[in-house]
Design an enzyme around this catalytic site. Structure first.
Site, PDB file in Angstrom:
ATOM      1  N   ASN A 147       0.870  -1.178   0.000  1.00  0.00           N
ATOM      2  CA  ASN A 147       0.000   0.000   0.000  1.00  0.00           C
ATOM      3  C   ASN A 147       0.907   1.228   0.000  1.00  0.00           C
ATOM      4  OD1 ASN A 147      -1.843   2.025   0.463  1.00  0.00           O
ATOM      5  ND2 ASN A 147      -2.252   1.457   2.593  1.00  0.00           N
TER       6      ASN A 147
ATOM      7  N   GLY B 253       2.865   1.805  10.763  1.00  0.00           N
ATOM      8  CA  GLY B 253       3.775   2.935  10.607  1.00  0.00           C
ATOM      9  C   GLY B 253       4.492   3.314  11.899  1.00  0.00           C
TER      10      GLY B 253
ATOM     11  N   SER C  95       3.938  -2.662  10.185  1.00  0.00           N
ATOM     12  CA  SER C  95       5.399  -2.643  10.328  1.00  0.00           C
ATOM     13  C   SER C  95       6.063  -3.962   9.943  1.00  0.00           C
ATOM     14  CB  SER C  95       5.792  -2.226  11.752  1.00  0.00           C
ATOM     15  OG  SER C  95       5.320  -0.917  12.016  1.00  0.00           O
TER      16      SER C  95
HETATM   17  C1  PEP Z   1      -0.397  -0.141   6.228  1.00  0.00           C
HETATM   18  O1  PEP Z   1      -0.534   1.067   6.172  1.00  0.00           O
HETATM   19  O2  PEP Z   1      -1.265  -0.883   5.746  1.00  0.00           O
HETATM   20  C2  PEP Z   1       0.794  -0.661   6.877  1.00  0.00           C
HETATM   21  C3  PEP Z   1       0.799  -1.910   7.243  1.00  0.00           C
HETATM   22  O3  PEP Z   1       1.830   0.229   7.072  1.00  0.00           O
HETATM   23  P1  PEP Z   1       3.285  -0.109   7.676  1.00  0.00           P
HETATM   24  O4  PEP Z   1       3.762  -1.373   7.014  1.00  0.00           O
HETATM   25  O5  PEP Z   1       4.120   1.064   7.320  1.00  0.00           O
HETATM   26  O6  PEP Z   1       3.081  -0.292   9.141  1.00  0.00           O
END
Ligand code: PEP
Length: 249
Positions: free
Chosen positions: A9, A172, A212
């Site tokens: 994403n 995030g 993450s």
């Molecule tokens: C997301 O926004 O769907 C996501 C999992 O972000 P991140 O991997 O940066 O935590």
């Protein structure tokens, strides 16, 4: 059908040049895998992305869409507009849509219904906030998001739905749910689906973990039996990291 999936994403990142460059890197270095690899660039670059990945196994999805067929909804995008440029997969219910754009379970249920009416595939996101987990309400919250967003659908609809469990506290933040926490929740999601529909449906749905996921933790998370892959945010913007996560599956 249940399959392994790694989906990136991209959120509101990557202009046209950056989209071209990242997709070229991904395409040229994509490992041979039976997993599905999906990227979700921003709306304005979807058509470009579709043509950039034409001769590769990479699929392109949208990050959102409106529930109405058309009309006075300034700034919105319809299912038909996506289908018309070759996009038939859409992310619905991302926690950022829920938190920053006020998307409720009820609204998301309408988006899901529209996507299904248009024969689209849905990556449906849900997950608890930190306070829910701290207060021990995480199972209750997840069950209610599933019920309100999806459980008035006929069983058949689940052929077109991929679930993405994304605990908000892990998105995030650099803080990942432990592989055990992810497995525990994914097993609970299958159990909830089994009670609402059937064990066949529960076993056939792909459930992704998001929050993450990085090259360093992907392997362990993906090794859990009820985790069918990941929805990746930050790490999907760096070709080497995303490719390492694809390799991990
Ligand atoms: C997301 O926004 O769907 C996501 C999992 O972000 P991140 O991997 O940066 O935590």
């Amino acid at each position: 059908m249940r399959s392994k999936i790694v989906a990136g994403n991209w959120k509101m990142n990557n202009n046209q040049d950056e989209t071209e460059s990242l997709l070229t890197d991904l395409k040229n270095n994509l490992p041979s895998t039976t997993a599905e690899v999906i990227v979700a660039p921003t709306f304005v670059n979807l058509a470009q992305a579709t043509s950039a990945v034409k001769d590769s196994a990479i699929q392109v999805a949208a990050q959102n869409m409106h529930f109405a067929a058309n009309g006075a909804f300034t700034g919105e995008i319809s299912a038909d507009m996506l289908l018309n440029i070759g996009i038939d997969t859409v992310i619905i219910g991302h926690s950022e849509r829920r938190a920053y754009f006020g998307e409720t379970d009820e609204l998301l249920a309408k988006k899901v219904a529209t996507a299904l009416d248009n024969n689209m595939r849905i990556i449906f996101c849900f997950g608890e906030e930190l306070e829910d987990r701290k207060s021990g309400n995480h199972f209750k919250v997840v069950a209610s998001q599933l019920k309100n967003g999806l459980f008035s659908l006929p069983a058949d609809a689940f052929k077109s739905i991929v679930l993405a469990y994304e605990p908000v506290w892990a998105i995030g933040t650099g803080e990942t749910a432990s592989p055990e926490q992810a497995q525990e929740m994914h097993a609970f999601i299958r159990e909830t689906l089994s009670e609402a529909y059937s064990s066949d449906i529960a076993q056939e749905v792909s459930i992704l973990y998001g929050g993450s996921v990085k090259p360093g933790n992907a392997n362990e998370i993906f090794s859990k039996p009820d985790v069918d892959g990941g929805l990746i945010g930050g790490a999907s913007l760096v070709a080497d990291d995303f490719l390492a996560i694809v390799k991990a599956i």
